[in-house]
Design an enzyme around this catalytic site. Structure first.
Site, PDB file in Angstrom:
ATOM      1  N   LYS A   1     187.410  23.820  47.893  1.00 41.31           N
ATOM      2  CA  LYS A   1     186.478  22.978  48.664  1.00 41.31           C
ATOM      3  C   LYS A   1     186.647  23.287  50.149  1.00 41.31           C
ATOM      4  O   LYS A   1     187.386  22.589  50.850  1.00 41.31           O
ATOM      5  CB  LYS A   1     186.752  21.499  48.395  1.00 41.31           C
ATOM      6  CG  LYS A   1     186.444  21.077  46.941  1.00 41.31           C
ATOM      7  CD  LYS A   1     186.818  19.636  46.663  1.00 41.31           C
ATOM      8  CE  LYS A   1     186.434  19.197  45.257  1.00 41.31           C
ATOM      9  NZ  LYS A   1     186.911  17.855  44.910  1.00 41.31           N
TER      10      LYS A   1
ATOM     11  N   LYS B   1     182.467  16.245  52.095  1.00 45.40           N
ATOM     12  CA  LYS B   1     183.066  14.902  52.034  1.00 45.40           C
ATOM     13  C   LYS B   1     184.488  14.885  52.591  1.00 45.40           C
ATOM     14  O   LYS B   1     185.009  13.827  52.931  1.00 45.40           O
ATOM     15  CB  LYS B   1     183.004  14.308  50.626  1.00 45.40           C
ATOM     16  CG  LYS B   1     183.772  15.043  49.532  1.00 45.40           C
ATOM     17  CD  LYS B   1     185.262  14.830  49.504  1.00 45.40           C
ATOM     18  CE  LYS B   1     185.936  15.871  48.655  1.00 45.40           C
ATOM     19  NZ  LYS B   1     187.368  15.954  48.734  1.00 45.40           N
TER      20      LYS B   1
ATOM     21  N   ALA C   1     198.434  22.265  43.731  1.00 45.60           N
ATOM     22  CA  ALA C   1     198.175  21.023  43.000  1.00 45.60           C
ATOM     23  C   ALA C   1     196.955  21.148  42.089  1.00 45.60           C
ATOM     24  O   ALA C   1     196.990  20.720  40.923  1.00 45.60           O
ATOM     25  CB  ALA C   1     197.965  19.893  44.001  1.00 45.60           C
TER      26      ALA C   1
ATOM     27  N   GLY D   1     184.110  17.718  41.923  1.00 44.47           N
ATOM     28  CA  GLY D   1     183.874  16.323  41.544  1.00 44.47           C
ATOM     29  C   GLY D   1     184.988  15.454  42.096  1.00 44.47           C
ATOM     30  O   GLY D   1     185.887  15.937  42.788  1.00 44.47           O
TER      31      GLY D   1
ATOM     32  N   GLY E   1     196.203  30.635  42.032  1.00 43.87           N
ATOM     33  CA  GLY E   1     196.626  29.511  42.875  1.00 43.87           C
ATOM     34  C   GLY E   1     197.428  28.539  42.044  1.00 43.87           C
ATOM     35  O   GLY E   1     196.908  27.947  41.086  1.00 43.87           O
TER      36      GLY E   1
END
Ligand SMILES: NC(=O)c1ccc[n+]([C@@H]2O[C@H](COP(=O)([O-])OP(=O)(O)OC[C@H]3O[C@@H](n4cnc5c(N)ncnc54)[C@H](OP(=O)(O)O)[C@@H]3O)[C@@H](O)[C@H]2O)c1
Ligand SMILES: O=P(O)(O)OC[C@H](O)CO
Length: 309
Positions: A83, A166, A14, A111, A11
């Protein structure tokens, strides 16, 4: 350098690029692979010590199946930094990696790590978590530096869910700021958002305390307060009256929270877990409510004790 590792990063987005910068700065041999690379994956992973997956959720099963066909050293550590949640199974990325490679250690990295700040060499901290402590410690050494502090943790599911769940709250936080609801509202939203993350996360099998660490509360604070977060941007722009299609046309990179909201709705309904903020984010993303209607729905829910679970 004897401790130098060969790190292959899958990947070139970013996050993959930022992780590559961190490992290179510590003198590790780093190769980045993307599906547009001219070099084959087979050649790259030949000598790898660590394979890092930094693809977005929609690419995880593709890269897993490409690797499954290759002869891999049994010593290789898989490190997942995605994520997201699998839309079909609701599995986390590490569960997918571990199922595909049951004999390899799998480590999760998560994190408060906005990639742009890391590329600017601003200080940050993160967590690497695994059931295999020695593998987490290897990864900790590879990425630790005077500008990137890496903690180990023995609750990979909790660490992974913190960073994933989140994203839904970051969309809600963007809406809160876009509507200019103020600091009190933002504090209430993030606090109740964390309660929601803990509720479903503990039911999933994660440890409650993990959500109060860097990968849970830490990442919630970072993304819920920063325009650098793509998830926050989605919420902010929805509150400013743009359609989701319009926002996604111009958004740089992936906002995983959009898919995660859908998967969470599915899971919370199946398991009868109350997730009112997630539910309103879902209706908003489906254009079934306006941001103001979503706010009212939340404010006018039945009054109740703060903790009744
Ligand atoms: N950016 C951050 O600050 C940050 C920080 C921590 C964690 N994360 C997480 O890291 C993951 C990646 O985020 P990002 O910011 O790097 O996103 P991004 O810039 O959009 O990059 C996504 C990467 O995934 C690759 N990809 C997507 N589908 C693929 C497939 N089917 N096969 C192979 N590769 C595929 C893309 O390849 P192409 O370029 O070929 O499309 C690209 O390299 C997300 O889960 C995100 O939540 C991001
Ligand atoms: O840009 P976002 O919203 O994907 O957030 C990036 C990272 O998850 C921050 O830790």
């Amino acid at each position: 350098m004897t401790n130098s590792k060969s790190v292959v990063i899958l990947g070139a987005g970013a996050w993959g690029s930022a992780l590559a910068t961190l490992a290179k700065a510590n003198d590790h041999k780093v190769h980045i692979w993307s599906r547009r690379s001219s070099r084959t994956l087979e050649k790259l992973v030949e000598d790898a010590d660590i394979i890092v997956s930094a693809v977005s959720m929609k690419g995880v099963r593709d890269v897993v199946s490409q690797l499954q066909g290759l002869p891999l050293s049994p010593e290789i550590i898989f490190l997942t930094a995605t994520k997201g949640l699998d839309p079909q199974t609701t599995c986390t990325p590490s569960q997918i990696w571990q199922e595909a490679f049951p004999n390899h250690p799998v480590v999760v990295l998560s994190g408060p790590n906005l990639s742009q700040e890391i590329q600017q060499e601003l200080p940050a901290a993160t967590v690497v978590a695994s059931n295999v402590t020695s593998a987490a410690e290897v990864v900790q050494l590879v990425f630790s530096s005077n500008r990137f502090r890496v903690y180990t943790n023995a609750d990979p599911l909790g660490v992974e869910l913190g960073g994933t769940l989140k994203n839904v709250m970051a969309i809600a936080a963007g809406v809160c700021d876009g509507l200019q609801l103020g600091t009190n509202a933002k504090a209430a939203l993030l606090t109740r958002g964390l309660t929601e993350m803990v509720r479903i996360g503990v039911h999933w099998g994660a440890k409650q305390e993990t959500f109060y660490g860097l990968s849970g509360l830490g990442d919630l604070l970072a993304t819920g307060n920063s325009p650098l977060s793509r998830n926050y941007q989605v919420g902010y722009q929805l509150a400013c009256g743009k359609s989701l299609t319009e926002i996604l046309t111009h958004l740089q990179g992936t906002a995983e929270g959009i898919n995660t909201t859908k998967v969470l709705m599915l899971r919370s309904k199946q398991q009868n877990i109350s997730m009112p903020i997630t539910e309103q984010v879902y209706h908003l993303l489906q254009a079934e409510v306006t941001p103001r209607q979503a706010l009212l729905e939340l404010m006018l829910r039945d009054i109740k004790p703060e903790y009744n679970e």
